[in-house]
Design an enzyme around this catalytic site. Structure first.
Site, PDB file in Angstrom:
ATOM      1  N   TYR A 159      18.856 -38.969 -46.017  1.00 43.09           N
ATOM      2  CA  TYR A 159      18.878 -40.112 -47.462  1.00 43.09           C
ATOM      3  C   TYR A 159      20.372 -41.439 -47.300  1.00 43.09           C
ATOM      4  O   TYR A 159      20.390 -41.776 -45.490  1.00 43.09           O
ATOM      5  CB  TYR A 159      19.929 -39.019 -48.473  1.00 43.09           C
ATOM      6  CG  TYR A 159      18.340 -37.685 -48.703  1.00 43.09           C
ATOM      7  CD1 TYR A 159      18.082 -37.947 -49.138  1.00 43.09           C
ATOM      8  CD2 TYR A 159      18.670 -36.309 -48.461  1.00 43.09           C
ATOM      9  CE1 TYR A 159      16.041 -37.563 -49.762  1.00 43.09           C
ATOM     10  CE2 TYR A 159      17.752 -35.579 -48.312  1.00 43.09           C
ATOM     11  CZ  TYR A 159      16.509 -36.133 -48.789  1.00 43.09           C
ATOM     12  OH  TYR A 159      15.625 -34.658 -49.332  1.00 43.09           O
ATOM     13  N   GLN A 161      28.156 -31.247 -53.864  1.00 49.51           N
ATOM     14  CA  GLN A 161      27.548 -32.146 -52.856  1.00 49.51           C
ATOM     15  C   GLN A 161      26.862 -33.675 -53.791  1.00 49.51           C
ATOM     16  O   GLN A 161      25.809 -33.362 -54.528  1.00 49.51           O
ATOM     17  CB  GLN A 161      26.259 -31.781 -51.963  1.00 49.51           C
ATOM     18  CG  GLN A 161      26.197 -32.153 -50.795  1.00 49.51           C
ATOM     19  CD  GLN A 161      24.436 -31.628 -50.533  1.00 49.51           C
ATOM     20  OE1 GLN A 161      24.098 -31.554 -51.031  1.00 49.51           O
ATOM     21  NE2 GLN A 161      24.800 -31.632 -48.657  1.00 49.51           N
ATOM     22  N   GLY A 202      21.223 -20.517 -46.020  1.00 49.76           N
ATOM     23  CA  GLY A 202      20.483 -21.285 -47.067  1.00 49.76           C
ATOM     24  C   GLY A 202      19.795 -21.003 -47.914  1.00 49.76           C
ATOM     25  O   GLY A 202      20.040 -19.391 -49.223  1.00 49.76           O
ATOM     26  N   ARG A 203      19.081 -20.615 -47.182  1.00 46.25           N
ATOM     27  CA  ARG A 203      17.209 -19.513 -47.855  1.00 46.25           C
ATOM     28  C   ARG A 203      17.883 -18.249 -48.105  1.00 46.25           C
ATOM     29  O   ARG A 203      17.503 -17.841 -48.874  1.00 46.25           O
ATOM     30  CB  ARG A 203      16.240 -19.637 -46.557  1.00 46.25           C
ATOM     31  CG  ARG A 203      15.421 -21.366 -46.593  1.00 46.25           C
ATOM     32  CD  ARG A 203      14.443 -22.181 -46.235  1.00 46.25           C
ATOM     33  NE  ARG A 203      15.710 -21.788 -44.496  1.00 46.25           N
ATOM     34  CZ  ARG A 203      15.213 -22.699 -43.575  1.00 46.25           C
ATOM     35  NH1 ARG A 203      13.295 -22.799 -43.606  1.00 46.25           N
ATOM     36  NH2 ARG A 203      15.749 -22.764 -42.336  1.00 46.25           N
ATOM     37  N   ARG A 210      28.918 -34.266 -44.455  1.00 43.30           N
ATOM     38  CA  ARG A 210      27.478 -33.229 -43.627  1.00 43.30           C
ATOM     39  C   ARG A 210      26.382 -34.737 -43.275  1.00 43.30           C
ATOM     40  O   ARG A 210      26.676 -35.657 -43.897  1.00 43.30           O
ATOM     41  CB  ARG A 210      26.481 -32.657 -44.470  1.00 43.30           C
ATOM     42  CG  ARG A 210      25.473 -31.819 -44.392  1.00 43.30           C
ATOM     43  CD  ARG A 210      24.198 -31.305 -44.768  1.00 43.30           C
ATOM     44  NE  ARG A 210      24.864 -29.360 -44.278  1.00 43.30           N
ATOM     45  CZ  ARG A 210      23.634 -28.870 -44.444  1.00 43.30           C
ATOM     46  NH1 ARG A 210      22.154 -29.096 -45.859  1.00 43.30           N
ATOM     47  NH2 ARG A 210      23.613 -28.014 -44.225  1.00 43.30           N
TER      48      ARG A 210
HETATM   49  C1  FNR Z   1      17.656 -27.030 -48.589  1.00 39.27           C
HETATM   50  N1  FNR Z   1      18.924 -28.265 -47.646  1.00 39.27           N
HETATM   51  C2  FNR Z   1      19.934 -28.981 -48.369  1.00 39.27           C
HETATM   52  N2  FNR Z   1      20.120 -29.627 -47.286  1.00 39.27           N
HETATM   53  C3  FNR Z   1      21.929 -30.560 -48.290  1.00 39.27           C
HETATM   54  O1  FNR Z   1      22.127 -30.876 -47.839  1.00 39.27           O
HETATM   55  N3  FNR Z   1      21.549 -30.470 -50.022  1.00 39.27           N
HETATM   56  C4  FNR Z   1      19.982 -29.958 -50.513  1.00 39.27           C
HETATM   57  O2  FNR Z   1      20.051 -30.222 -52.098  1.00 39.27           O
HETATM   58  C5  FNR Z   1      19.377 -29.172 -50.121  1.00 39.27           C
HETATM   59  N4  FNR Z   1      18.195 -28.798 -50.202  1.00 39.27           N
HETATM   60  C6  FNR Z   1      17.442 -27.412 -50.440  1.00 39.27           C
HETATM   61  C7  FNR Z   1      16.465 -27.268 -50.792  1.00 39.27           C
HETATM   62  C8  FNR Z   1      15.772 -25.824 -50.369  1.00 39.27           C
HETATM   63  C9  FNR Z   1      14.838 -25.127 -51.267  1.00 39.27           C
HETATM   64  C10 FNR Z   1      16.337 -25.590 -49.516  1.00 39.27           C
HETATM   65  C11 FNR Z   1      15.624 -24.489 -48.467  1.00 39.27           C
HETATM   66  C12 FNR Z   1      16.959 -26.663 -48.061  1.00 39.27           C
HETATM   67  C13 FNR Z   1      18.744 -27.332 -46.446  1.00 39.27           C
HETATM   68  C14 FNR Z   1      19.785 -26.890 -46.480  1.00 39.27           C
HETATM   69  O3  FNR Z   1      20.651 -26.695 -46.837  1.00 39.27           O
HETATM   70  C15 FNR Z   1      20.154 -25.806 -45.155  1.00 39.27           C
HETATM   71  O4  FNR Z   1      20.996 -26.604 -43.846  1.00 39.27           O
HETATM   72  C16 FNR Z   1      18.742 -25.090 -44.412  1.00 39.27           C
HETATM   73  O5  FNR Z   1      17.916 -24.348 -45.130  1.00 39.27           O
HETATM   74  C17 FNR Z   1      18.724 -24.662 -43.585  1.00 39.27           C
HETATM   75  O6  FNR Z   1      19.596 -23.118 -43.062  1.00 39.27           O
HETATM   76  P1  FNR Z   1      19.159 -21.374 -43.650  1.00 39.27           P
HETATM   77  O7  FNR Z   1      18.022 -21.826 -45.169  1.00 39.27           O
HETATM   78  O8  FNR Z   1      18.333 -21.730 -41.881  1.00 39.27           O
HETATM   79  O9  FNR Z   1      19.633 -20.522 -43.976  1.00 39.27           O
END
Ligand code: FNR
Length: 352
Positions: free
Chosen positions: A184, A100, A321-322, A231
């Protein structure tokens, strides 16, 4: 019940995924002080190779793109070499990984690049409109008022996205996801809150899409459409205020993206049940109605809700993600119907 998540999916004639579960990009702030990925990071990704596709944590394209401590880069030879080790680890175990590509724009801070940005302390953005608050994990660093980019800055930024994409391919990535989401740099051009320009990069949907499309086109030209993904966050929510006019920008932008034949388009959002008045509801539904190609959904989905959404044709692939932070073996657990470990933010302090 979640069988459809385990169907293979062809992004195009170059790349077929073993299943429909993507590991979402997750910033972990664990690169070394030269923003070089570590062996521990390679092992962390290596534990998650059962994902149909891993998308790397956001990786900065050049020094002034940095807004968080120890986020990895893709602009020095040392960084490229270290990423080679990561991609080899993933490939040796049968996985796939996209990088990314990230520039944080007005969310950057000169604290991070004061020594390696040719003497410039400028934070760059479409317009000189700052955000409130302090850098995550560094409460003493207030965000700065950015400098509005010149046309020369814009040309250089496009060239640097291209160089980072080429570096990603050199480092062995299967492709790149351009980070155009979450407030961003690229997203800052697409929302009226952050883009107040009065030249050919502002005011109208066509103008506000010009820089994002130029980056997409230049990256496609250099590494191919099959390896280029994007994205986006049509719903402004992260460092942004909503503006009903943004709808028209994304209507135009999506129409333009439609015929770029990207590998996929990926929604950026933390909770896809959020509704945006000016999008007539959920961001994923809005994109689906205005874009007919491969869409990756995301945002607080469980295996069951993701499977239902894919069955209902709301999107084609799901990014997780999480839960992937909490469960390195997420895919196996879902397949075998095992209980998932609940995510909590304390898990961010180590690379399980
Ligand atoms: C993120 N998210 C995120 N998105 C992205 O485009 N680039 C990134 O580097 C990050 N970093 C990031 C770090 C942490 C700790 C979290 C919790 C989230 C967003 C992530 O890709 C995702 O869209 C969200 O976490 C929602 O998905 P989940 O966690 O509900 O499955």
């Amino acid at each position: 019940m979640t069988n459809n998540l385990f169907q293979p999916y062809s992004l195009n004639s170059t790349i077929t995924l073993n299943n429909r579960i993507l590991m979402a990009p997750l910033t972990r702030c664990m690169a070394d002080d030269n923003l070089v990925p570590t062996v521990a990071m390679a092992e962390y990704y290596g534990r998650r190779v059962e994902a149909g596709l891993i998308i790397s944590e956001a990786t900065i394209i050049r020094p002034d793109g940095q807004g968080n401590p120890n986020t990895p880069g893709l602009f020095t030879q040392e960084q490229i070499n270290a990423w080679k080790f990561v991609t080899k680890t993933v490939h040796n175990k049968g996985g796939k990984i996209f990088a990314q590509l990230w520039h944080t724009g007005r969310v950057a801070h000169p604290h991070f690049f004061k020594d390696n940005n040719n003497g410039s302390l400028d934070v760059l953005a479409p317009s000189s409109v700052g955000i409130e608050g302090t850098v995550p994990r560094m409460r003493d660093l207030n965000y700065q008022v950015p400098k509005a980019v010149t046309h020369q800055d814009i040309e250089q930024l496009i060239a640097d996205y291209v160089q980072a994409a080429k570096n990603a391919i050199k480092a062995g990535f299967d492709g790149v996801e351009i980070h155009g989401a979450n407030g961003y740099l690229i997203d800052q051009f697409l929302h009226h809150d952050s883009n107040r320009r009065t030249d050919e990069y502002g005011m109208t949907p066509e103008n506000m899409s010009r820089f994002p499309l130029a980056v997409v086109d230049a990256v496609i030209d250099s590494i191919g459409k099959d390896r280029t993904a994007l994205r986006i966050s049509p719903g402004a929510y992260f460092f942004m205020s909503e503006d009903a006019r943004d709808r028209h920008v994304f209507d135009y932008f999506l129409k333009e993206l439609e015929h770029r034949n990207l590998a996929f388009l990926h929604l950026g959002i933390f909770d896809d049940s959020m509704k945006f008045d000016y999008l007539d509801g959920q961001a994923s539904s809005y994109i689906r109605a205005n874009y007919s190609q491969t869409l990756v959904g995301v945002g607080s989905y469980t295996p069951e809700s993701a499977s239902s959404a894919i069955a209902a044709n709301k999107f084609d692939l799901i990014a997780i993600g999480r839960p992937f932070i909490a469960n390195p073996d997420y895919v196996a657990r879902v397949r075998e119907n095992k209980k998932l470990v609940e995510y909590n933010a304390d898990m961010l302090t180590s690379l399980l």
